[in-house]
Structure formats: C-alpha cells, structure tokens
Design a protein around this motif. Structure first.
Motif, PDB file in Angstrom:
ATOM      1  N   GLU A 130      -0.063  23.945   6.864  1.00 48.81           N
ATOM      2  CA  GLU A 130      -0.404  22.717   6.149  1.00 48.81           C
ATOM      3  C   GLU A 130      -0.683  21.599   7.156  1.00 48.81           C
ATOM      4  N   THR A 131      -1.817  20.916   6.969  1.00 51.03           N
ATOM      5  CA  THR A 131      -2.186  19.829   7.865  1.00 51.03           C
ATOM      6  C   THR A 131      -2.399  18.557   7.060  1.00 51.03           C
ATOM      7  N   ALA A 132      -2.493  17.443   7.750  1.00 52.15           N
ATOM      8  CA  ALA A 132      -2.714  16.160   7.080  1.00 52.15           C
ATOM      9  C   ALA A 132      -4.072  16.158   6.396  1.00 52.15           C
ATOM     10  N   SER A 133      -4.155  15.409   5.316  1.00 50.80           N
ATOM     11  CA  SER A 133      -5.418  15.287   4.602  1.00 50.80           C
ATOM     12  C   SER A 133      -6.496  14.753   5.544  1.00 50.80           C
ATOM     13  N   GLY A 134      -7.668  15.362   5.494  1.00 51.24           N
ATOM     14  CA  GLY A 134      -8.779  14.926   6.333  1.00 51.24           C
ATOM     15  C   GLY A 134      -8.841  15.572   7.696  1.00 51.24           C
ATOM     16  N   THR A 135      -7.906  16.504   7.999  1.00 49.24           N
ATOM     17  CA  THR A 135      -7.911  17.140   9.322  1.00 49.24           C
ATOM     18  C   THR A 135      -9.207  17.899   9.563  1.00 49.24           C
ATOM     19  N   GLY A 136      -9.660  18.641   8.565  1.00 47.78           N
ATOM     20  CA  GLY A 136     -10.893  19.403   8.720  1.00 47.78           C
ATOM     21  C   GLY A 136     -12.090  18.513   8.984  1.00 47.78           C
ATOM     22  N   ALA A 137     -12.201  17.414   8.220  1.00 45.16           N
ATOM     23  CA  ALA A 137     -13.308  16.483   8.424  1.00 45.16           C
ATOM     24  C   ALA A 137     -13.255  15.872   9.817  1.00 45.16           C
ATOM     25  N   ARG A 138     -12.037  15.530  10.269  1.00 44.15           N
ATOM     26  CA  ARG A 138     -11.897  14.928  11.602  1.00 44.15           C
ATOM     27  C   ARG A 138     -12.274  15.920  12.692  1.00 44.15           C
ATOM     28  N   ARG A 139     -11.816  17.180  12.569  1.00 49.06           N
ATOM     29  CA  ARG A 139     -12.153  18.184  13.582  1.00 49.06           C
ATOM     30  C   ARG A 139     -13.665  18.422  13.625  1.00 49.06           C
ATOM     31  N   SER A 140     -14.297  18.454  12.466  1.00 48.25           N
ATOM     32  CA  SER A 140     -15.737  18.656  12.423  1.00 48.25           C
ATOM     33  C   SER A 140     -16.466  17.498  13.085  1.00 48.25           C
TER      34      SER A 140
END
Length: 395
Positions: A130-140
């Motif tokens: 589980e990661t913080a909300s928006g982690t995927g968008a930030r990594r991208s």
C-alpha cells in the motif's frame, strides 16, 4: 509466481529511456540551425514527433484498456531505439530526421498513455505494498521529466564538446532503450483482458472527457504544459544564439536541463501541496505559466541572459506542477477501464504546445510581430485560463 514489489521500476526505466529519446533532439535545435537548416524547418522537426505521439496516445491508451498493458508497451522501447538510429545517421537528410522524430514520438505516446497506466497499477496492491495516494502519478511524472532532462543534458554536452556530435547522443539512447526493452519483459500484466462483443470503435470513445472538471480544470492546464517547455528551451535559446555564440548548444542544454530540473524537483512538493477537490495545484501552475510568459516577453527584447534563465526556472516550475496536477485529477476521476484513454487525451492536448515555436517563427516572418508582443499575448491567454479554472473551485 511471487509478486515483485519492484516491478514498477522496469516500467519506470522504460519510460525514462523513451523520454530521453523524445527530448534529446531539443538542445540540438541550435546545432541544426547553425549548420544551415532553416529555422522554421527545424522548429517543424521539433513538432513532427507530435505526429507520432498523438495517434499513439489516442489509440494506444484505449487499446491497452481492452487488450492489456504489456502488448502495447513492450514494443515502445524498440520503436524509440529505431527512431534514434534514424536521427543518428540522418543529420543531412530532412526526411530521415522527420521519420526518426515520428518514431520517437510514437514510442513516447505509448509510454505516456500505456506506460503511465501500467506504472500506476504496479505501484499499488496487489502488485506492491500500500502506497500513498498519487504515488503512481508521481512516479510516472518523475520518470518522464527525469528522462526529458537527463537526455537533453547529455545530448547537449556531447554535441558541443564530444566526438560525432550529430550521432553519438542518439546512439547512447539506442543502447539505453534496448536495455530497457529487455528488462520490461519481466513486468507482470496488471489488466486481465475480458471477452467482449463490443466493437473496437466503442473502446476508442472516452466518455470521461465530458466530465466537467476535466473540461474546466484539466484541459486548461494541459494546453500550457509543453508550451512552457517549447518556450523555455526551444524558442529562447534560438533567440539567444547571438549572445552565446561561443557555446550555443551547451547553453541550449543548460536551459533545457534547468527547465526540466525545476519541473522534476517541484513534483514531490506539488503532491504534498495538493488538496483533492480544490484548484490549488492547477491555479498555481497557471499562475506560474502566466508569470513565465511575462518573463519571456521581457527577456526576448534585450536578450538578457539572467532573464532567460529566470524564464526557464519559472516555466519549469509551472510545467512540473501542472503535470502532477493533471495526472492526479485524472487518477481521481477515471475508472480502471478508461484511465489510459483519459491520460492519452490529456497528453495529446498538452503536446500541441510543441507547435508553438514553428507558429511563432512563421508569424514573425510573415507579419513582423516581435517575440515580446507574442509572449505578452500568451501571458494574457494563460491568465484567461486561470480565470476559467477559478470558476471550478470545488468539485
């Protein structure tokens, strides 16, 4: 088979390598202009990779929602390597340069629409903790911006002082893309295709584009993302060539890295500033865009070095915050089956900004309108978009 919590790294690396290939051409714009290609021709070459990006975005995203992420993303690093090869050996051929730019654009379109969605899904359960909300968008966003910045910096330094200035920068990217292509083979599929009787044309429709917040908040930000980039590191270094004649390519690379470095650095901060349901990030991004265009207007008259650098910093911050703001908004409003499609529309609109240098060059040549006046008009237009976003203060 056990889940690899670091599987997202392989997709992030592929996105980074493809973004490197997409932006390595930018600091070399002044090299091609210095070597005799007309300014408008070179600016059109910058824009031509949008001809590859937009179809790949608009078709690749929805297709990956239908058939899965892997089939659409796996060829992307190879396509990018092919484009870089054409650029490496086509320095004296405009058709080869054009073909290389289109291929690099097609790969980048797949990376943005499909790769960003795949990375987002690999950054959350069941593929990762589980990661913080928006982690995927930030990594991208950080993978893209990092690739854009590092690719431009390396290409500019090699083209200014290294051997084979018109080939070596591209050949390095070929090797990087092939390594990424081998690593991404290990990334698991995140979207299991389901049998469907729907026509393919139905999948290409993206109902979420009608979402009020997408139209009134996301699109006004998207319009300016790569208009910022094009202004900072395509137009301004060209105008500054007489002032930096000793190392014009290196100066172009410096401005590119400054712009994207600021955009990269601000993205982690932007995520912390975000408040779901408000316009805090979009409004901040557009404020910086309007300010940056005003600085460009001030710098393009006397061709002031420090104002040009300040323009790059402010527009870079606007780009970075705007990119994160748009991706976070999309992540919240999209369903799993149209995430890639909505991301594709966002990027397709944003990349139209790379047509700005060619448009401004043609206007300048045909009408005599000066760059300070045109940048002033762009600052007013950005302020108008800010006013539009302000009408949607709450979701």
């Amino acid at each position: 088979m056990a889940r690899d919590p670091r599987a997202w790294l392989s997709v992030a690396t592929a996105i980074f390598a493809i973004a490197w290939g997409g932006n390595e051409f930018t600091p070399l714009l002044v090299m091609y202009k210095r070597d005799g290609l007309p300014v408008t021709t070179v600016d059109l070459l910058l824009f031509e990779y949008v001809l590859g990006i937009v179809p790949a975005l608009l078709i690749g995203g929805p297709l990956s929602d239908r058939y899965g992420r892997r089939p659409l993303m796996l060829p992307a690093p190879v396509i990018a390597a092919s484009g870089s090869l054409l650029l490496a050996f086509g320095s004296s051929s405009v058709p080869m340069l054009s073909a290389g730019r289109v291929l690099c654009g097609a790969a980048l379109g797949l990376a943005m629409a499909v790769g960003s969605s795949w990375l987002k899904e690999l950054s959350q359960p069941p593929f990762a903790a589980e990661t913080a909300s928006g982690t995927g968008a930030r990594r991208s966003a950080m993978s893209l911006t990092g690739g854009f910045g590092v690719g431009a910096g390396v290409a500019g330094v090699l083209a200014q002082w290294g051997p084979l200035p018109d080939s070596l920068p591209y050949l390095i990217n070929v090797g990087l893309c092939l390594v990424a292509a081998a690593w991404i083979l290990r990334a698991p599929e995140t979207l299991v295709p389901e049998p469907t009787t729907r026509r393919l044309t139905e999948d290409l429709k993206i109902p979420a584009v009608a979402h009020r917040r997408f139209r009134l908040v996301v699109l006004p930000v998207a319009l300016w993302l790569f208009a910022c980039s094009a202004t900072a590191y395509a137009i301004m270094p060209t105008l500054m060539m007489p002032k930096v004649h000793g190392a014009p390519i290196a100066f172009s690379a410096l401005i590119t890295v400054t712009t994207l470095g600021c955009g990269f650095a601000i993205q982690s901060v932007a995520r912390r500033l975000d408040r779901p349901g408000t316009i805090r990030l979009p409004a901040l991004a557009l404020t910086l865009v309007a300010t940056g265009m005003g600085l460009a207007a001030a710098a393009s008259g006397p061709l002031t070095l420090w104002l040009t650098i300040a323009t790059a910093i402010v527009l870079g911050l606007g780009f970075g915050i705007g990119l994160v703001a748009g991706l976070l908004e999309i992540e919240r409003m999209a369903r799993p089956d149209d995430l890639a499609g909505l991301t594709a529309v966002f990027y397709a609109v944003s990349y139209l900004g790379f047509g700005l240098p060619a448009l401004m060059a043609m206007l300048h040549d045909s009408t005599g309108i000066g760059y300070p006046a045109m940048f002033t008009m762009l600052a007013v237009a950005a302020a108008g978009c800010l006013g539009l976003v302000a009408r949607c203060r709450r979701s």
